[in-house]
Design an enzyme around this catalytic site. Structure first.
Site, PDB file in Angstrom:
ATOM      1  N   GLY A  69      97.856  79.992  51.570  1.00 16.84           N
ATOM      2  CA  GLY A  69      97.291  78.903  52.362  1.00 16.84           C
ATOM      3  C   GLY A  69      98.001  77.577  52.174  1.00 16.84           C
ATOM      4  O   GLY A  69      99.100  77.514  51.628  1.00 16.84           O
ATOM      5  N   LEU A  99      99.235  75.780  54.595  1.00 22.45           N
ATOM      6  CA  LEU A  99     100.451  76.163  55.318  1.00 22.45           C
ATOM      7  C   LEU A  99     101.282  74.956  55.740  1.00 22.45           C
ATOM      8  O   LEU A  99     100.747  73.921  56.123  1.00 22.45           O
ATOM      9  CB  LEU A  99     100.085  76.988  56.558  1.00 22.45           C
ATOM     10  CG  LEU A  99      99.229  78.235  56.314  1.00 22.45           C
ATOM     11  CD1 LEU A  99      98.984  78.966  57.621  1.00 22.45           C
ATOM     12  CD2 LEU A  99      99.870  79.166  55.298  1.00 22.45           C
ATOM     13  N   HIS A 100     102.596  75.116  55.639  1.00 20.26           N
ATOM     14  CA  HIS A 100     103.538  74.076  56.061  1.00 20.26           C
ATOM     15  C   HIS A 100     104.596  74.708  56.960  1.00 20.26           C
ATOM     16  O   HIS A 100     104.497  75.876  57.344  1.00 20.26           O
ATOM     17  CB  HIS A 100     104.149  73.373  54.843  1.00 20.26           C
ATOM     18  CG  HIS A 100     104.757  74.317  53.846  1.00 20.26           C
ATOM     19  ND1 HIS A 100     105.881  75.069  54.116  1.00 20.26           N
ATOM     20  CD2 HIS A 100     104.391  74.646  52.574  1.00 20.26           C
ATOM     21  CE1 HIS A 100     106.184  75.799  53.068  1.00 20.26           C
ATOM     22  NE2 HIS A 100     105.295  75.575  52.118  1.00 20.26           N
ATOM     23  N   HIS A 138     105.965  78.170  56.129  1.00 17.15           N
ATOM     24  CA  HIS A 138     105.106  79.285  56.549  1.00 17.15           C
ATOM     25  C   HIS A 138     105.177  79.493  58.060  1.00 17.15           C
ATOM     26  O   HIS A 138     105.197  80.623  58.544  1.00 17.15           O
ATOM     27  CB  HIS A 138     103.648  79.008  56.161  1.00 17.15           C
ATOM     28  CG  HIS A 138     103.416  78.869  54.700  1.00 17.15           C
ATOM     29  ND1 HIS A 138     103.110  77.671  54.106  1.00 17.15           N
ATOM     30  CD2 HIS A 138     103.452  79.782  53.693  1.00 17.15           C
ATOM     31  CE1 HIS A 138     102.948  77.852  52.811  1.00 17.15           C
ATOM     32  NE2 HIS A 138     103.155  79.117  52.527  1.00 17.15           N
ATOM     33  N   MET A 165     112.647  82.878  51.180  1.00 20.01           N
ATOM     34  CA  MET A 165     113.619  82.965  50.081  1.00 20.01           C
ATOM     35  C   MET A 165     113.488  81.807  49.088  1.00 20.01           C
ATOM     36  O   MET A 165     114.214  81.750  48.114  1.00 20.01           O
ATOM     37  CB  MET A 165     115.039  83.017  50.641  1.00 20.01           C
ATOM     38  CG  MET A 165     115.456  84.407  51.095  1.00 20.01           C
ATOM     39  SD  MET A 165     115.487  85.627  49.744  1.00 20.01           S
ATOM     40  CE  MET A 165     116.987  85.109  48.873  1.00 20.01           C
ATOM     41  N   LYS A 166     112.554  80.891  49.329  1.00 15.26           N
ATOM     42  CA  LYS A 166     112.347  79.817  48.350  1.00 15.26           C
ATOM     43  C   LYS A 166     111.986  80.435  47.006  1.00 15.26           C
ATOM     44  O   LYS A 166     112.413  79.981  45.962  1.00 15.26           O
ATOM     45  CB  LYS A 166     111.248  78.866  48.808  1.00 15.26           C
ATOM     46  CG  LYS A 166     111.030  77.749  47.812  1.00 15.26           C
ATOM     47  CD  LYS A 166     110.288  76.602  48.424  1.00 15.26           C
ATOM     48  CE  LYS A 166     109.839  75.671  47.335  1.00 15.26           C
ATOM     49  NZ  LYS A 166     108.790  76.238  46.494  1.00 15.26           N
ATOM     50  N   ASP A 167     111.165  81.484  47.046  1.00 20.03           N
ATOM     51  CA  ASP A 167     110.888  82.236  45.822  1.00 20.03           C
ATOM     52  C   ASP A 167     111.690  83.527  45.876  1.00 20.03           C
ATOM     53  O   ASP A 167     111.181  84.601  46.166  1.00 20.03           O
ATOM     54  CB  ASP A 167     109.391  82.515  45.682  1.00 20.03           C
ATOM     55  CG  ASP A 167     109.041  82.967  44.270  1.00 20.03           C
ATOM     56  OD1 ASP A 167     109.966  83.432  43.562  1.00 20.03           O
ATOM     57  OD2 ASP A 167     107.876  82.873  43.868  1.00 20.03           O
ATOM     58  N   VAL A 204     113.150  76.765  54.279  1.00 21.73           N
ATOM     59  CA  VAL A 204     113.004  75.673  55.254  1.00 21.73           C
ATOM     60  C   VAL A 204     112.966  74.360  54.481  1.00 21.73           C
ATOM     61  O   VAL A 204     112.267  74.244  53.475  1.00 21.73           O
ATOM     62  CB  VAL A 204     111.714  75.846  56.087  1.00 21.73           C
ATOM     63  CG1 VAL A 204     111.553  74.695  57.069  1.00 21.73           C
ATOM     64  CG2 VAL A 204     111.753  77.175  56.834  1.00 21.73           C
ATOM     65  N   SER A 248     104.040  73.585  49.339  1.00 20.12           N
ATOM     66  CA  SER A 248     102.672  73.062  49.294  1.00 20.12           C
ATOM     67  C   SER A 248     102.496  72.101  48.124  1.00 20.12           C
ATOM     68  O   SER A 248     101.606  71.257  48.130  1.00 20.12           O
ATOM     69  CB  SER A 248     101.671  74.221  49.144  1.00 20.12           C
ATOM     70  OG  SER A 248     101.876  75.175  50.154  1.00 20.12           O
TER      71      SER A 248
END
Length: 282
Positions: A31, A33-34, A37, A148-150, A176, A186
């Site tokens: 949740g 969300l940005h 997401h 891919m951030k994580d 992003v 977030s």
């Protein structure tokens, strides 16, 4: 868009959809969300007939001293982002719905977890893999989308899906970023004004390292030292790690070759930020 709060109803819907031959794109989230997401949702919308979004802050993946209670929540905002990006079903279960009793079984992840964030968060990826095993069985996706951030999480999930022969295609999606390069997260809301101005230097340090690698530097230690020194010079943050590994195996490399990941974690006063780049070096 339909909001579903029970496992039974969600499973009933997705079973019928799959039986009728529909493809399901699934985006699991916690949740708040940005745009990151939203990018996952748009990709799922492009590639599937049905899009399912889950919003569930999973307690199993938070350690005893981590920010479960502080994790930002705003379901009204999440509903708006979901509607704007073509979600068909928003699965929004309670903790009691997902874990009605203490688990008798959890998924233990034995590789790719002892480095980067996993090293400092024992049990974190067991929590991630366990909730995903449940969510995949509830939503029956054709494809599942992860940022891919994580990148460590993506590597763990790809391994877990292959090991258990789960019939889902994992789709990694590029990070992003804000206009100044900061990876969208977030947790960025916890940065002070001054820290927010410094935070883009995280990505700049990675870009500088990439340029050095492309110019011919192949020594992993030289590259990671450069990144640490750059961040320590241009921010007040504390470097948790700046590490380089083969990807997706996350094996240590001394000499840079093949597909690699350069990943960083930096602690500011109230938040810890992560970022990474992956590249293929010939």
């Amino acid at each position: 868009m339909k909001i579903v709060t029970t496992v039974q109803e969600m499973q009933h819907i997705t079973k019928e959809l799959r039986a009728s031959g529909k493809s399901i794109g699934f985006v699991p989230t916690m949740g708040y969300l940005h745009e990151g997401h939203a990018t996952l949702l748009r990709k799922a919308r492009e590639e599937n007939e049905i899009v399912v979004l889950s919003v569930f802050v999973n307690p199993l993946q938070f350690g005893p001293n981590e920010d479960l209670d502080r994790y930002p929540r705003d379901i009204d905002r999440d509903e708006n982002v979901a509607k704007e990006n073509g979600v068909d079903y928003l699965f929004y279960p309670s903790v009691e719905e997902m874990y009605p009793a203490e688990q008798t079984t959890t998924v233990e992840v034995v590789k790719r977890t002892d480095v980067l964030c996993g090293k400092q968060r024992p049990g974190h990826f067991a929590g991630v893999a366990t909730v995903l095993m449940k969510l995949f069985n509830i939503t029956l996706p054709t494809r599942a989308y992860f940022g891919m951030k994580d990148a460590q999480q993506v590597a763990v999930i790809e391994g877990f899906v292959a090991d258990f022969n789960i019939p889902v295609i994992i789709v990694p999606v590029d990070i992003v970023r804000e206009e100044d390069g900061l990876a969208k997260s977030s947790r960025n809301v916890y940065l002070s004004q001054k820290e927010r101005k410094e935070a883009p230097h995280l990505y700049r340090s990675l870009c500088m390292a990439k340029e050095r690698i492309e110019a011919g530097e192949r020594n992993a230690e030289i590259i990671t030292t450069l990144v640490k020194e750059y961040i320590e010079t241009y921010t007040k943050g504390t470097v948790d790690y700046a590490d380089l590994y083969a990807y997706p195996s996350l094996q240590v490399v001394d000499q840079i070759e093949g597909r690699i990941i350069l990943a960083i974690a930096v602690k500011f006063e109230n938040v810890r930020l992560i970022d990474n780049i992956t590249l293929t070096v010939k």
